[in-house]
Design an enzyme around this catalytic site. Structure first.
Site, PDB file in Angstrom:
ATOM      1  CG  LEU B  66      -1.723  -0.429   1.326  1.00  0.00           C
ATOM      2  CD1 LEU B  66      -3.067  -0.691   2.833  1.00  0.00           C
ATOM      3  CD2 LEU B  66      -3.007  -0.979   0.584  1.00  0.00           C
ATOM      4  N   GLY B  67       2.142   0.513   0.499  1.00  0.00           N
ATOM      5  CA  GLY B  67       3.059   2.435   0.194  1.00  0.00           C
ATOM      6  C   GLY B  67       4.271   1.921   1.265  1.00  0.00           C
ATOM      7  CD  GLU B  68      10.207   0.448  -0.167  1.00  0.00           C
ATOM      8  OE1 GLU B  68       9.324   0.280  -1.154  1.00  0.00           O
ATOM      9  OE2 GLU B  68      10.619   0.996   0.321  1.00  0.00           O
ATOM     10  N   GLY B  69       8.463   4.333   2.925  1.00  0.00           N
ATOM     11  CA  GLY B  69       8.570   5.129   3.602  1.00  0.00           C
ATOM     12  C   GLY B  69       9.787   4.725   3.526  1.00  0.00           C
ATOM     13  CB  ILE B  73       6.812  -1.638   3.754  1.00  0.00           C
ATOM     14  CG1 ILE B  73       8.553  -1.319   2.751  1.00  0.00           C
ATOM     15  CG2 ILE B  73       6.644  -2.020   2.052  1.00  0.00           C
ATOM     16  CD1 ILE B  73       9.348  -2.652   1.868  1.00  0.00           C
ATOM     17  CE  LYS B  90       4.160   2.021  11.196  1.00  0.00           C
ATOM     18  NZ  LYS B  90       3.777   3.034  11.812  1.00  0.00           N
ATOM     19  CG  ASP B 187       2.981  12.783  15.595  1.00  0.00           C
ATOM     20  OD1 ASP B 187       2.989  14.377  15.397  1.00  0.00           O
ATOM     21  OD2 ASP B 187       3.593  12.358  14.437  1.00  0.00           O
TER      22      ASP B 187
END
Lengths: 396, 402
Positions: B66-69, B73, B90, B187
């Site tokens: 779904l996404g990678e930073g 991932i 995650k 946060d």
């Protein structure tokens, strides 16, 4: 929507869900762990033995293998559950000393000890030596308890332990902890309880539902309490009571810093039960008074609570010493010697295992020569590392 | 006083992970005999912990990414036994630059999510490690994006006070529960408020969370994304409380009404200027003791803005009504000691005044949240996405973070 009680919240904690046991379940878990570790040791020795026999025919025996007696297979004498417990207990003491040496706060020290104790519920010292797990447990506790010290400065405090030695077992440790890092300690509860006791002694308000006594009456009742065991005269003034509370506070704090950590208290009791037991142990009349002020009798809970506090206090009283004497040290040396012969040889090289695991899924492993070379290097430094905290088990 | 009876465990089965937790209750109950204590090992060879890890891992299947930073991932996944029960996995990357083992972000996130079970906090179903020692967090699947995308889509999404009230109620309950468990989130911001399929808001990203410090033990002031950071932290306070999260909630409340970030500072100093203009200049008079804070900045008397009165707020936030404005003002009190607590926020009379909060099923939704979840979860704490305030990401100074 149901009313949310403190108990409900506590029951959602991992300390309750994963790390609380009955005495029976705790001991059965330990013996299972011990048995399967022993099986693992025997299986590993057996495979080495067969390799060795194969190696012999090729004339490639390494020095390491020669030193092993050929008939040990039949008689490999594994550690008993009690011996394992004693050894882990000793390294819990070491952990405390090391944390004190580094001037880490109590919560780091207490958490590190519980990490070791939790880890060794599902792992045996025969598989992973507590000496190797200890630095990792302390380092992890500095991270989880918000007292992060960089690995370099942490290692600088240790002699002959490298950053790799600290980090290599971390993964095993977190897995053994089942990825739960929160430990509920009794220390803060104790401080709160003593603040309340001091307020009561000074005749300040005590608004507990169901309490019918006025602050003055409570203060008076406190002055008339029978003395603690070993206490001399009956207290008279409010100031005497304050002194008595302070004495009990100091003693109870010591109990929480030692006995509560070194026994199975955390596995068997809740943190509030533990701190109240530490008070019960040091000044029973005061503990009874405190609970009476919270749960005015007749209360159906009170008698049950006292049974629990008494059993927990008994456990705390039975704690091994935080400063092992000569006889204990002798026995520990014996256990460690025995362990030397029944360690699982496949799990000795933690740094190597760690590297291999990290490599997996990336590229295929290094060639055998390199592995062998590294293994030899490790064994060499293992030997040197024996005296990291003094030779094998010596404490001072 | 809470009294916990002797712990009596029923025969322990091995770890049980229920994909969908009872959400009707305030907390997860153990009524389904969800006893997860270590069970006896059956097989030799593989160690107990290793075996349990394998069992957990085998329960889930990773589907698409779904996404990678840089930090993680995020994958879509499902329970092997039930392909319709979706989860987000995650996978925390092993940081090659960080040589100190498991990173603080990962530790914090795992530590607190393991403990906090609440309908408005993202559920951590399980944790397992994959072969190369990567940590995998199996999280509740939240497909409808986050509050930020709803706020930003002022063309496509319309909402009013009833919706704001519903969202703020869910946020307030999440934060109250954290504080009740002695956890500071540190946060809170719209893109950490994810939305479940049923409209429920879930507080996520505990990478900066920590337990309340013991008295006299300092904490770092380098937390909370700048726009949502309270004045005491901007002034470098090392001793603070749940009031920091309440301020963040106040700024989220304001942003929900305004539909743009309330105090989008470009630098820490600019952030303080915005606070002075919007709320008032902090002084010894309105905040006794403030000049003792390490990072205290004295403002020129000539430009001192008096604490803004209710009329000022009504002109900007009138849609919340006078009672709603009261609540907003008490959440944005400059002096943290005068700020309301999460509990007081939930007890405020705004919740009793009209309109009633919208039922969660009827809250506005926006599709395309799947990728957003991936984006939200891959972030490291304290970051604002590119384009939403440049380079305001703060790094925790761990040396000072004790």
């Amino acid at each position: 929507m149901p009313v949310l009680t403190e108990d409900d919240i506590y029951r959602t904690s991992t300390q309750y869900r994963l790390w609380s046991f009955t005495r029976e379940s705790l001991s059965s878990l330990r013996s299972t762990t011990n048995q399967s570790a022993a099986e693992g040791v025997r299986a590993a020795l057996k495979s080495i033995h067969s390799q060795q026999t194969a190696g012999e025919s090729e004339g490639q025996r390494s020095h390491d293998e020669v030193t092993r007696p050929t008939n040990y297979l039949k008689e490999v004498d594994c550690l008993s559950v009690e011996e394992e417990l004693k050894l882990v207990g000793f390294y819990c003491v070491k952990t405390m000393q090391f944390a004190d040496f580094c001037e880490f706060p109590t919560n780091v020290k207490a958490t590190a000890v519980q990490y070791l104790k939790r880890f060794y519920l599902s792992n045996s010292p025969m598989t992973y030596h507590p000496k190797e797990m200890m630095p990792s447990a302390i380092f992890l506790a500095t991270k989880t308890e918000n007292h992060y010290t960089s690995l370099n400065s942490f290692v600088a405090k240790l002699q002959k332990i490298t950053a790799e030695d600290v980090i290599a077992p971390e993964f095993l440790l977190t897995q053994g902890l089942r990825f739960t890092f929160d430990v509920r300690h009794p220390h803060r509860g104790l401080e709160g309880g003593f603040m309340e006791l001091l307020a009561l002694a000074r005749g300040k308000e005590n608004s507990v539902p169901g309490n019918t006594r006025s602050p003055g009456q409570l203060q008076q009742a406190m002055m008339e309490l029978e003395p603690a065991k070993g206490g001399s005269k009956i207290t008279r003034s409010a100031e005497d009571v304050v002194r008595r509370i302070q004495t009990a506070h100091g003693k109870a704090k010591d109990v929480l810093k030692t006995a509560a950590l070194l026994t199975d208290a955390y596995f068997l009791y809740t943190s509030s039960q533990i701190w109240m037991s530490s008070l019960y142990l040091t000044d029973e009349p005061l503990a009874r008074f405190y609970i009476n002020s919270k749960l005015p009798s007749p209360s159906p809970i009170q008698p049950r609570l006292f049974i629990i506090l008494k059993s927990c206090a008994d456990l705390l009283r039975s704690s091994p010493s935080a400063d092992p004497g000569e006889a204990e040290m002798k026995e520990l040396m014996k256990i460690d010697k025995k362990l030397y012969k029944c360690r699982n040889p496949e799990k000795i090289d933690l740094v190597g295992i760690n590297k291999a695991q990290k490599r997996e899924g990336h590229e295929d492993g290094l060639d055998d020569k390199l592995i062998k070379k590294r293994k030899l290097e490790r064994q060499k430094s293992e030997k040197e590392a024996e005296d990291i905290f003094g030779p094998a088990l010596e404490i001072k | 006083m809470a009294f916990s009876p002797v712990i009596t465990h029923e025969a322990a089965s091995s770890i049980k992970v229920t994909a969908t937790k009872a959400k009707s209750l305030a907390v997860r109950t153990n009524s389904t005999s969800q006893n997860e204590a270590l069970s006896e090992a059956k097989s030799g060879g593989q160690e107990l912990a290793e075996r349990l890890n394998q069992e957990t891992k085998d329960k889930y299947v990773k589907d698409k990414k779904l996404g990678e930073g840089t930090y993680a991932i995020v994958y879509l996944g499902h329970l092997k036994a039930d392909p319709s029960s979706l989860v987000a996995i995650k996978k925390i990357k092993v940081n090659t630059e960080y040589r100190d083992g498991l990173s603080m972000d990962a530790i914090r996130e795992v530590k607190y999510l393991q403990e906090l079970s609440h309908p408005n906090i993202i559920a951590l179903h399980a944790v397992f490690s994959s072969k190369n020692q990567n940590l995998n967090l199996v999280l509740e699947f939240l497909p409808l994006g986050d509050l930020e995308i709803l706020i930003k889509d002022s063309e496509g999404i319309r909402y009013g006070t009833a919706e704001v009230k519903a969202w703020m109620g869910m946020l307030g309950r999440a934060v109250w529960f954290c504080h009740e468990n002695f956890v500071l989130h540190r946060d809170i911001k719209p893109n950490n408020l994810l939305i479940a399929a049923d409209g429920e808001v879930k507080l996520a990203d505990f990478g900066l969370a920590r337990s309340f410090a013991d008295p006299y033990r300092p904490m770092t002031s380098q937390v909370i994304t700048r726009w949502y950071r309270p004045p005491e932290l901007l002034f470098g306070a090392r001793y603070y409380s749940g009031a920091v999260d309440v301020w963040s909630m106040g700024t989220v409340f304001a942003e929900l009404i305004l539909r743009v970030p309330f105090l989008p500072g470009n630098t820490d100093l600019h952030q303080l200027e915005l606070i002075c203009n919007a709320i008032g200049t902090p002084t010894e008079e309105n905040w006794p003791g403030i000049s003792k804070l390490d990072g205290y900045v004295k403002f020129d008397k000539a430009i001192t803005v008096p604490i803004r009165g209710k009329d000022f707020y009504l002109s900007r936030f009138g849609t919340a009504g006078p009672v709603g404005v009261d609540l907003l003002m008490s959440m944005l009190a400059l002096d943290p000691r005068k700020r309301c607590t999460a509990r007081q926020m939930l007890e405020h009379k705004w919740w009793m005044t009209e309109p009633q909060p919208t039922a969660k099923e009827d809250l506005p939704k926006k599709s395309g949240g799947l990728e957003k979840m991936g984006d939200d979860l891959k972030r490291r704490g304290g970051e604002i996405e590119d384009g939403r305030g440049d380079k305001v990401a703060r790094k925790l100074n761990f040396g000072a973070a004790k």
